[in-house]
Write a protein that holds these residues in place. Structure first.
Motif, PDB file in Angstrom:
ATOM      1  N   PRO A   1       0.804  -1.226   0.000  1.00  0.00           N
ATOM      2  CA  PRO A   1       0.000   0.000   0.000  1.00  0.00           C
ATOM      3  C   PRO A   1       0.838   1.278   0.000  1.00  0.00           C
ATOM      4  N   PHE A   2       2.140   1.170   0.269  1.00  0.00           N
ATOM      5  CA  PHE A   2       3.020   2.328   0.219  1.00  0.00           C
ATOM      6  C   PHE A   2       3.898   2.230  -1.022  1.00  0.00           C
ATOM      7  N   PHE A   3       4.076   3.351  -1.689  1.00  0.00           N
ATOM      8  CA  PHE A   3       4.875   3.355  -2.909  1.00  0.00           C
ATOM      9  C   PHE A   3       6.336   3.067  -2.578  1.00  0.00           C
ATOM     10  N   PRO A   4       6.910   1.982  -3.117  1.00  0.00           N
ATOM     11  CA  PRO A   4       8.310   1.652  -2.817  1.00  0.00           C
ATOM     12  C   PRO A   4       9.262   2.386  -3.755  1.00  0.00           C
ATOM     13  N   ALA A   5      10.040   3.281  -3.228  1.00  0.00           N
ATOM     14  CA  ALA A   5      11.008   4.005  -4.046  1.00  0.00           C
ATOM     15  C   ALA A   5      12.180   3.093  -4.399  1.00  0.00           C
ATOM     16  N   PRO A   6      12.842   3.350  -5.536  1.00  0.00           N
ATOM     17  CA  PRO A   6      14.015   2.542  -5.898  1.00  0.00           C
ATOM     18  C   PRO A   6      15.090   2.664  -4.825  1.00  0.00           C
ATOM     19  N   ARG A   7      15.732   1.549  -4.505  1.00  0.00           N
ATOM     20  CA  ARG A   7      16.742   1.546  -3.444  1.00  0.00           C
ATOM     21  C   ARG A   7      17.950   0.708  -3.840  1.00  0.00           C
ATOM     22  N   PHE A   8      19.027   0.905  -3.117  1.00  0.00           N
ATOM     23  CA  PHE A   8      20.245   0.158  -3.389  1.00  0.00           C
ATOM     24  C   PHE A   8      20.100  -1.287  -2.937  1.00  0.00           C
ATOM     25  N   ARG A   9      20.992  -2.127  -3.454  1.00  0.00           N
ATOM     26  CA  ARG A   9      21.009  -3.541  -3.096  1.00  0.00           C
ATOM     27  C   ARG A   9      22.320  -3.879  -2.392  1.00  0.00           C
ATOM     28  N   LEU A  10      22.197  -4.584  -1.278  1.00  0.00           N
ATOM     29  CA  LEU A  10      23.364  -5.154  -0.609  1.00  0.00           C
ATOM     30  C   LEU A  10      23.482  -6.609  -1.031  1.00  0.00           C
ATOM     31  N   LEU A  11      24.688  -7.094  -1.171  1.00  0.00           N
ATOM     32  CA  LEU A  11      24.918  -8.436  -1.697  1.00  0.00           C
ATOM     33  C   LEU A  11      25.613  -9.319  -0.672  1.00  0.00           C
ATOM     34  N   ILE A  12      25.154 -10.561  -0.568  1.00  0.00           N
ATOM     35  CA  ILE A  12      25.793 -11.544   0.309  1.00  0.00           C
ATOM     36  C   ILE A  12      25.875 -12.864  -0.426  1.00  0.00           C
ATOM     37  N   ASP A  13      26.761 -13.726   0.056  1.00  0.00           N
ATOM     38  CA  ASP A  13      26.844 -15.104  -0.431  1.00  0.00           C
ATOM     39  C   ASP A  13      25.882 -15.958   0.375  1.00  0.00           C
ATOM     40  N   LEU A  14      25.102 -16.764  -0.307  1.00  0.00           N
ATOM     41  CA  LEU A  14      24.281 -17.752   0.392  1.00  0.00           C
ATOM     42  C   LEU A  14      24.867 -19.124   0.157  1.00  0.00           C
ATOM     43  N   GLN A  15      24.924 -19.928   1.201  1.00  0.00           N
ATOM     44  CA  GLN A  15      25.506 -21.262   1.076  1.00  0.00           C
ATOM     45  C   GLN A  15      24.672 -22.114   0.125  1.00  0.00           C
ATOM     46  N   PHE A  16      25.340 -22.675  -0.879  1.00  0.00           N
ATOM     47  CA  PHE A  16      24.759 -23.672  -1.771  1.00  0.00           C
ATOM     48  C   PHE A  16      23.550 -23.164  -2.543  1.00  0.00           C
ATOM     49  N   GLU A  17      23.395 -21.861  -2.658  1.00  0.00           N
ATOM     50  CA  GLU A  17      22.306 -21.327  -3.455  1.00  0.00           C
ATOM     51  C   GLU A  17      22.892 -20.351  -4.459  1.00  0.00           C
TER      52      GLU A  17
END
Length: 889
Positions: A538-554
């Motif tokens: 219901p709230f307009f989501p403004a564009p935002r930055f992305r943080l990156l992590i490693d996920l095990q086995f994915e």
């Protein structure tokens, strides 16, 4: 990346297929390594023939369906110099588990580090030159290409063989596998469909179909195929094992447990979590050194019972279920460090940054030399709002491994949050220059450039992002936003439609698509997208930055929670917080006066709206409210802004306010606006009442008469609509649009001669009147003049390519004449211009089914449902096709 190791179970199909590609899975403890040697090359001379016999005898003692055991045997063979036997063992492991990353890496090392690949290809080609009918040689050549990372060459070889042996089901299965590895999933499904037609009772065909469908996220269809596979072959442990994951994702817990138990009974190695040997010792640099520039294949997940099920839940976004499974994994004695790291990652994904930080503090104390863990500790700090502390953790990770692109990306985001735009851009660009950088880094840079006002550079950066990762919905959304601001709404729409198709649940993409559609005048489409977006968020989501992590086995990179969007504020909170000093108010008014020196702010705002400058017009309305200007013209202007932005509900409220407070002509204009808004909302009866009231106050008002006529036509009162429009025509002010509406009203009343006269007059007035061309085509088609109707539709498409109202009936006209392929081409052309035309895509699916292309038909219809899950036409057509297939079976 650091020198880390992976663990994978030794069972036949140890894990569900991952949903995408990325960097290989990482782990930092308990690695099972191949024996250290003075040289990386294998011993070329085993000590005795007896050693050979002993080693070969090992293959008879392992479970024939245990992929991990075959892989480990291959490592032992390799170290003893039995290269041919090693390759055969690795290939057997890959036949059992095509996504077994460690076996794929091992076979590539065996191929390229020893020169075996070139020797084998040369020998097989020589055999085929001498004996083209040698099926085994041709099949081995294709598999060598496939395992060597060249899926294109494998595809070509198997296609050549299929022309000679079109009835061989195994060839179709091999082709499907190569198509899937090549990224052509639709073609892979087509090959499996051909195999099923050749042998409907083949369990392997059903298993491979279920596996591919599961990879695409089509769990219901995957379940049906896998259930058929285990019915045809009740002893297929791999099918039971994969079916357990499908049941789990569908919430069928009891069935999942029973399937997993049956799989373990048939192949006990599935339930074990043993270590797989690796020739490169799980080192990225060592792998690159051994195989050269060969690209690495898709990673795979491990097979630790509850741990693995937790990963499967996590991949599907079922976070609570994933945490429950990780807890059970600890209770059952599964690898503690492995599970605790998964729990820490899960807390990051769920936004539980405090708990994540506690776990990472323990993990980093145990393994202080892990850049992966320090990077994720930084993400936890970042989530807690301490960007400076996060930057320090990211730098700690980079001190350990300066090539770690994920930490470099996150450092760039932290610097952006700290206000250092120059440092942020430098960090992101350096990350982009690193080893195998994810597309999200380009997306972050694009967002940063947009925020800095460098929009042309942002467009280029986003284009680079989608070229690197065409499946990134976020990158397509960013590109669409940038295009909407710099180039054209049409291009923006195409990009945003692609984003919605890739991720139908992304509210940000749907809101932005609504803006693009509104800019193109498609207010109904914009309204529908806005409603779907509101349901998602219901709230307009403004564009935002992305943080990156490693996920095990994915997947090697995932999106951490995004941090720089302000929390939504209610209207009441906003009023309470707005307490500016007198000087601040003076500055506000001074700025507004500067915008309109010596002029009328209301007229300037109207001019801004006429030029499409909605934000400027809205700012003027807000300024009027602050000044206390109670002129009802401002409310009418606000209502018109809402109408332009495809928000008829809000517009209706503003028009109604003026109706209640104004009188005379001003009230008449408000009634007219209320009629337009009600008609846009689909409330034809209310629109008719409002238009009638408007005409009472504005006698002879042409716009009110047109709205009245449209409301009457919508209500099916065509005779009255025609009378109203004839009255308008009699004033001598009728244009092509009015004559078109008159023709439609007469056509609705089945007065065909008068309808044709009006429509032809509309075209005399304006030869480019597309709506009149289409309406005349509809009339001609209904009255049996198909050829002339086709010419009218085509003329309409010449003026306005991608006009669905012309393309759909044109396709139907071709279909009625038996020209189904022509109909298909018309719809393909439509979708090339307008990929969002869901009715056109639905009709294409129906036509493909009618021409015997069931697989392609289902792909088209499922694409519609990914974008609009409630599309009744697509649902009904898909149900008919499914029912027809059941009858055929």
């Amino acid at each position: 990346m650091t020198d880390e190791a992976a663990v994978s179970g030794t069972g036949g199909r140890p894990s569900p297929p991952p949903q995408g590609a990325g960097t290989p899975p990482l782990r930092e403890h308990g690695a099972a390594r191949a024996p250290d040697r003075a040289s990386d090359r294998p011993d070329a001379n085993p000590r005795s023939e007896r050693d050979r016999q002993i080693l070969r005898g090992l293959s008879r003692r392992i479970h024939p369906e245990d992929a991990g055991a075959h892989n480990n045997l291959g490592v032992v063979y390799y170290q003893k110099g039995l290269i041919e036997e090693a390759v055969a063992a690795f290939e057997r492991a890959l036949e059992l588990d095509p996504r077994m990353q460690v076996a794929r890496r091992n076979v590539e090392i065996a191929y390229f580090h020893t020169g075996y690949f070139e020797r084998r290809v040369a020998a097989l080609r020589t055999r085929l030159d001498r004996h083209p009918e040698d099926f085994r040689a041709g099949d081995q050549l294709a598999r060598t290409y496939l395992y060597g990372g060249d899926a294109s060459a494998a595809l070509e070889q198997w296609r050549i063989m299929l022309r000679r042996w079109p009835e061989r089901v195994d060839l179709h299965l091999s082709l499907a596998r190569a198509e899937a590895e090549h990224g052509e999933l639709d073609d892979a499904l087509g090959a499996l469909q051909s195999a099923a037609e050749l042998d409907p009772e083949n369990a392997r065909v059903q298993f491979q179909t279920g596996e591919l469908l599961f990879t695409r996220g089509l769990h219901e269809e995957a379940k049906d195929a896998l259930e058929r596979a285990v019915t045809l072959d009740p002893d297929d442990a791999a099918a039971h094992h994969l079916l357990a994951f499908v049941y789990g994702d569908l919430g069928m817990g009891e069935q999942a447990e029973a399937a997993e138990q049956r799989a373990a009974e048939l192949n006990p190695s599935i339930a074990k979590a043993e270590r797989n040997l690796s020739l490169d010792r799980y080192s990225e640099d060592r792998y690159d050194e051994l195989v050269g520039d060969r690209a690495r294949p898709m990673p795979v997940a491990g097979a630790l019972a509850h741990y693995n099920l937790g990963l499967a839940f996590r991949q599907r976004g079922l976070y609570d279920e994933a945490m429950r499974e990780f807890g059970l994994a600890l209770e059952r004695g599964e690898d503690e460090a492995l599970v605790r790291q998964a729990q820490a990652e899960q807390h990051l994904l769920m936004g539980d940054s405090g708990q994540a930080a506690e776990l990472y503090d323990t993990l980093t104390a145990e393994r202080p030399d892990s850049p992966k863990l320090w990077n994720e500790r930084g993400v936890a700090a970042h989530q807690m709002g301490t960007a400076d502390e996060a930057a320090a953790y990211y730098q700690r990770a980079l001190d350990l491994d300066e090539t770690y692109v994920l930490a470099r990306n996150n450092l760039g985001v932290a610097l952006a949050h700290l206000g250092d735009a120059k440092g942020a851009a430098a960090a992101l660009r350096r990350a982009m220059a690193g080893k195998r950088p994810p597309a999200d880094i380009w997306r972050n840079l694009g967002l940063l450039l947009s925020q800095l006002g460098r929009r042309a550079e942002a467009v280029k950066t986003y284009r680079d992002a989608v070229e690197r990762d065409p499946e990134s919905a976020g990158a397509w959304t960013g590109l669409g936003i940038a295009l909407l601001e710099t180039e054209s709404a049409e291009k923006a729409k195409a990009a945003l439609v692609r984003a919605v198709e890739l991720d139908p649940k992304a509210a940000e993409s749907r809101y932005q698509l609504a803006f693009a559609l509104s800019a193109l005048g498609d207010y109904q489409g914009a309204l529908a997208e806005t409603k779907r977006a509101l349901e998602l968020d219901p709230f307009f989501p403004a564009p935002r930055f992305r943080l990156l992590i490693d996920l095990q086995f994915e997947e090697g990179t995932v999106l951490a929670p995004e941090l720089d969007a302000p929390k939504p504020v209610s209207a009441g909170e906003a009023v309470e917080r707005f307490e500016p000093e007198h000087g601040e108010l003076s500055q506000v008014f001074a700025g507004l006066e500067a915008e309109h020196p010596g002029g009328d702010p209301l007229e300037s705002a109207k001019e801004a709206l006429a030029r499409g400058q909605w934000e400027r017009a809205s700012a003027a309305v807000r300024a009027a409210a602050i000044r206390g200007d109670d002129n009802p013209e401002w409310s009418l202007l606000q209502a018109e802004i809402f109408m332009r932005r495809s928000l008829p509900g809000e517009a209706l409220e503003r028009f109604s306010e003026v109706v209640d407070t104004a009188a005379g002509a001003l009230q008449g204009r408000a009634w007219r606006g209320r009629a337009r808004a009600a008609l846009m909302l689909g409330h034809a009866a209310d629109a008719l009442d409002a238009a009638t009231r408007a005409l009472a106050l504005l006698p002879g008002d042409g716009e009110s008469q047109r709205v009245q006529a449209r409301a009457l036509s919508t209500l099916g009162r065509y005779e009255e609509a025609a009378d109203a429009l004839e009255a308008l025509v009699s004033t001598g002010t009728a244009d092509a649009a009015t004559m078109t509406e008159l023709g439609l009203a007469y056509a609705g009343a089945r007065h065909d001669d008068q309808a044709e006269r009006a429509l032809r007059q509309a075209l005399d007035e304006d030869d480019g009147a597309v709506a009149a061309r289409v309406a005349l085509g509809d009339l001609l088609l209904r009255t049996g003049r198909a050829e002339e109707a086709i010419s009218r539709y085509r003329a309409a498409l010449d003026v306005l390519p991608g006009y669905g109202a012309a393309a759909l009936p044109l396709a139907e006209a071709y279909r009625r004449q038996g020209q189904r392929e022509s109909a298909v081409r018309v719809l393909v052309d439509l979708l090339t211009v307008d990929p969002y035309h869901l009715d056109g895509l639905t009709r294409l699916g129906e036509l493909l089914h009618e021409t015997g292309r069931r697989t392609q038909a289902m792909v088209a219809l499922r694409r519609v449902l990914r974008i609009a899950p409630d599309h009744a036409g697509a649902r009904a057509s898909l149900a008919r096709i499914t029912e027809a297939e059941m009858v055929d079976d």
